[in-house]
Motif scaffolding. Structure first.
Motif, PDB file in Angstrom:
ATOM      1  N   LEU A  71       0.889  -1.147   0.021  1.00 29.61           N
ATOM      2  CA  LEU A  71       0.081   0.120   0.030  1.00 29.61           C
ATOM      3  C   LEU A  71       0.958   1.260  -0.023  1.00 29.61           C
ATOM      4  N   VAL A  72       1.845   1.377   0.836  1.00 29.48           N
ATOM      5  CA  VAL A  72       2.594   2.674   0.997  1.00 29.48           C
ATOM      6  C   VAL A  72       3.364   2.865  -0.355  1.00 29.48           C
ATOM      7  N   ARG A  73       3.978   1.688  -0.964  1.00 26.86           N
ATOM      8  CA  ARG A  73       4.831   1.746  -2.094  1.00 26.86           C
ATOM      9  C   ARG A  73       3.955   2.258  -3.075  1.00 26.86           C
ATOM     10  N   VAL A  74       2.577   1.891  -3.219  1.00 29.03           N
ATOM     11  CA  VAL A  74       1.644   2.323  -4.498  1.00 29.03           C
ATOM     12  C   VAL A  74       1.521   4.032  -4.165  1.00 29.03           C
ATOM     13  N   ILE A  75       1.191   4.336  -2.836  1.00 36.16           N
ATOM     14  CA  ILE A  75       0.860   5.782  -2.748  1.00 36.16           C
ATOM     15  C   ILE A  75       2.176   6.603  -3.094  1.00 36.16           C
ATOM     16  N   ASP A  76       3.252   6.077  -2.736  1.00 38.01           N
ATOM     17  CA  ASP A  76       4.558   6.982  -2.837  1.00 38.01           C
ATOM     18  C   ASP A  76       4.857   6.968  -4.136  1.00 38.01           C
ATOM     19  N   THR A  77       4.440   6.035  -5.024  1.00 40.19           N
ATOM     20  CA  THR A  77       4.871   5.981  -6.547  1.00 40.19           C
ATOM     21  C   THR A  77       3.686   6.828  -7.306  1.00 40.19           C
ATOM     22  N   PHE A  78       2.447   6.940  -6.971  1.00 43.62           N
ATOM     23  CA  PHE A  78       1.294   7.380  -7.690  1.00 43.62           C
ATOM     24  C   PHE A  78       0.809   8.858  -7.023  1.00 43.62           C
ATOM     25  N   ALA A  79       0.856   8.909  -5.815  1.00 47.95           N
ATOM     26  CA  ALA A  79       0.221  10.099  -5.173  1.00 47.95           C
ATOM     27  C   ALA A  79       1.099  11.331  -5.410  1.00 47.95           C
ATOM     28  N   GLY A  80       0.323  12.623  -5.393  1.00 50.33           N
ATOM     29  CA  GLY A  80       1.046  13.609  -5.445  1.00 50.33           C
ATOM     30  C   GLY A  80       2.032  14.124  -4.137  1.00 50.33           C
ATOM     31  N   GLU A  81       1.537  13.519  -2.951  1.00 46.89           N
ATOM     32  CA  GLU A  81       2.563  13.876  -1.627  1.00 46.89           C
ATOM     33  C   GLU A  81       2.782  12.223  -1.186  1.00 46.89           C
ATOM     34  N   PRO A  82       4.087  11.692  -1.643  1.00 48.81           N
ATOM     35  CA  PRO A  82       4.127  10.588  -0.790  1.00 48.81           C
ATOM     36  C   PRO A  82       4.452  10.549   0.637  1.00 48.81           C
ATOM     37  N   LEU A  83       4.244   9.445   1.199  1.00 54.17           N
ATOM     38  CA  LEU A  83       3.891   9.398   2.904  1.00 54.17           C
ATOM     39  C   LEU A  83       5.459   9.383   3.177  1.00 54.17           C
ATOM     40  N   GLY A  84       6.563   9.002   2.578  1.00 52.88           N
ATOM     41  CA  GLY A  84       7.958   8.879   2.959  1.00 52.88           C
ATOM     42  C   GLY A  84       8.460   7.792   3.842  1.00 52.88           C
ATOM     43  N   THR A  85       9.615   7.774   3.838  1.00 47.68           N
ATOM     44  CA  THR A  85      10.530   6.481   4.563  1.00 47.68           C
ATOM     45  C   THR A  85       9.766   6.372   6.076  1.00 47.68           C
ATOM     46  N   ASP A  86       9.822   7.435   6.744  1.00 42.96           N
ATOM     47  CA  ASP A  86       9.579   7.126   8.133  1.00 42.96           C
ATOM     48  C   ASP A  86       8.298   6.583   8.396  1.00 42.96           C
ATOM     49  N   PHE A  87       7.110   7.210   7.672  1.00 43.78           N
ATOM     50  CA  PHE A  87       5.812   6.546   7.680  1.00 43.78           C
ATOM     51  C   PHE A  87       6.041   5.046   7.447  1.00 43.78           C
ATOM     52  N   GLY A  88       6.781   4.731   6.253  1.00 43.10           N
ATOM     53  CA  GLY A  88       6.684   3.448   5.709  1.00 43.10           C
ATOM     54  C   GLY A  88       7.335   2.489   6.864  1.00 43.10           C
ATOM     55  N   LYS A  89       8.408   3.028   7.535  1.00 43.44           N
ATOM     56  CA  LYS A  89       9.055   2.081   8.685  1.00 43.44           C
ATOM     57  C   LYS A  89       7.983   1.645   9.649  1.00 43.44           C
ATOM     58  N   GLN A  90       7.232   2.839  10.101  1.00 36.49           N
ATOM     59  CA  GLN A  90       6.540   2.712  11.450  1.00 36.49           C
ATOM     60  C   GLN A  90       5.303   1.878  10.855  1.00 36.49           C
TER      61      GLN A  90
END
Length: 302
Positions: free
Chosen positions: A116-135
């Motif tokens: 889910l996070v990878r898809v958002i970070d690929t296509f969304a205008g504002e990626p969630l970032g690595t810190d969110f992904g780790k958490q």
């Protein structure tokens, strides 16, 4: 061929926030039970590890529900771009479009939570970032351990659930206040039809008071927008909206900016600023000098 029942971002957001609220219900009850310990003849300092041991299942369930809620919200973030990005598998594994009956979106297999996070970070205008992904992945791994094992060594602390929930909500909805969202949930809960509506404001102020007491100052600043070390006052709107028959002692609002000449008060429950008057309270025993615009003392409530 028509695809029906296509979910919207709001569908996912609503379901996800409801799950976060259910998780908060669990930890809020545990914290409020401790706060009321004196009613059972127990001093809070006497509460032993056995209390939290008995609460283990409640806490692990709350963490699991938090994870499920976050997954729904992430799907909503993807649906904001296009709900069809949620579809997994190659086309040969999709439901057949040749049967002539149409296809419900629910018939498609959707992408795994780990993607889910990878898809958002690929296509969304504002990626969630690595810190969110780790958490997120740390939370997901713990949730999987809870759901798929009976590991007796697995422990979940109440502050872990509170901080995980607040972190996720803040990252996913940075312009929203969790306290304000919680109030909306309580005001629309089923028990409001039984008279609980008039106590919703009391409840949310109590819960946030307990959460602020639990968290470190940096976390309080991040999630509630107030300085934990700063003197706090009663919010004028919360005082008016709460049921005060048995009193209302919760002080969550702070002067903004901090200083003897400040004439604005910020309340994290309302997520709003209110004008105040800087005059001494007329109660001799009260040192307060912050009054609401209609003369209520926001220190003692007089």
């Amino acid at each position: 061929m028509t695809i029906s029942d296509i979910p919207t971002a709001d569908d996912f957001f609503t379901s996800g926030k409801e799950l976060l609220d259910f998780s908060w219900d669990v930890v809020a009850k545990l914290l409020s039970d401790i706060d009321q310990a004196e009613c059972y003849g127990v001093e809070p300092v006497e509460i032993s590890d056995s209390y939290w041991s008995a609460a283990k299942r409640s806490l692990t369930t709350a963490l699991s529900i938090t994870q499920q809620g976050v997954e729904f919200i992430l799907k909503g973030k993807i649906a904001e771009v296009s709900p069809f990005l949620l579809i997994a598998d190659v086309p040969t594994k999709w439901p057949s479009p040749y049967k002539g009956n149409g296809i419900s979106f629910s018939e498609f297999r959707t992408i795994d939570a780990q993607d889910l996070v990878r898809v958002i970070d690929t296509f969304a205008g504002e990626p969630l970032g690595t810190d969110f992904g780790k958490q997120f992945h740390r939370l997901r791994e713990k949730r999987n351990s809870i759901m798929h094992s009976v590991d007796k060594r697995l422990t979940v602390d109440v502050s872990e659930v509170v901080e995980s929930l607040l972190f996720m909500h803040k990252e996913l909805f940075p312009t929203e206040s969790w306290a304000a969202e919680r109030l909306k949930f309580l005001e629309s809960a089923p028990d409001t039809e039984l008279g609980a509506y008039e106590y919703a404001r009391n409840r949310v102020c109590w819960e946030m008071d307990l959460a602020i007491g639990l968290l470190q100052p940096a976390k309080v600043s991040k999630y509630f927008g107030i300085d934990k070390t700063q003197r706090r006052y009663k919010c004028p709107l919360c005082m008016r909206e709460a049921n005060t028959d048995a009193g209302f002692e919760h002080k969550l609002a702070v002067l903004r900016p901090k200083g003897p000449g400040s004439t604005q008060l910020y309340c994290p429950v309302c997520n709003a600023l209110y004008p105040v008057v800087r005059e001494d309270c007329d109660q001799k025993s009260c040192p307060g000098n912050v009054l609401s615009d209609d003369g209520e003392c926001l220190t003692c409530g007089g």
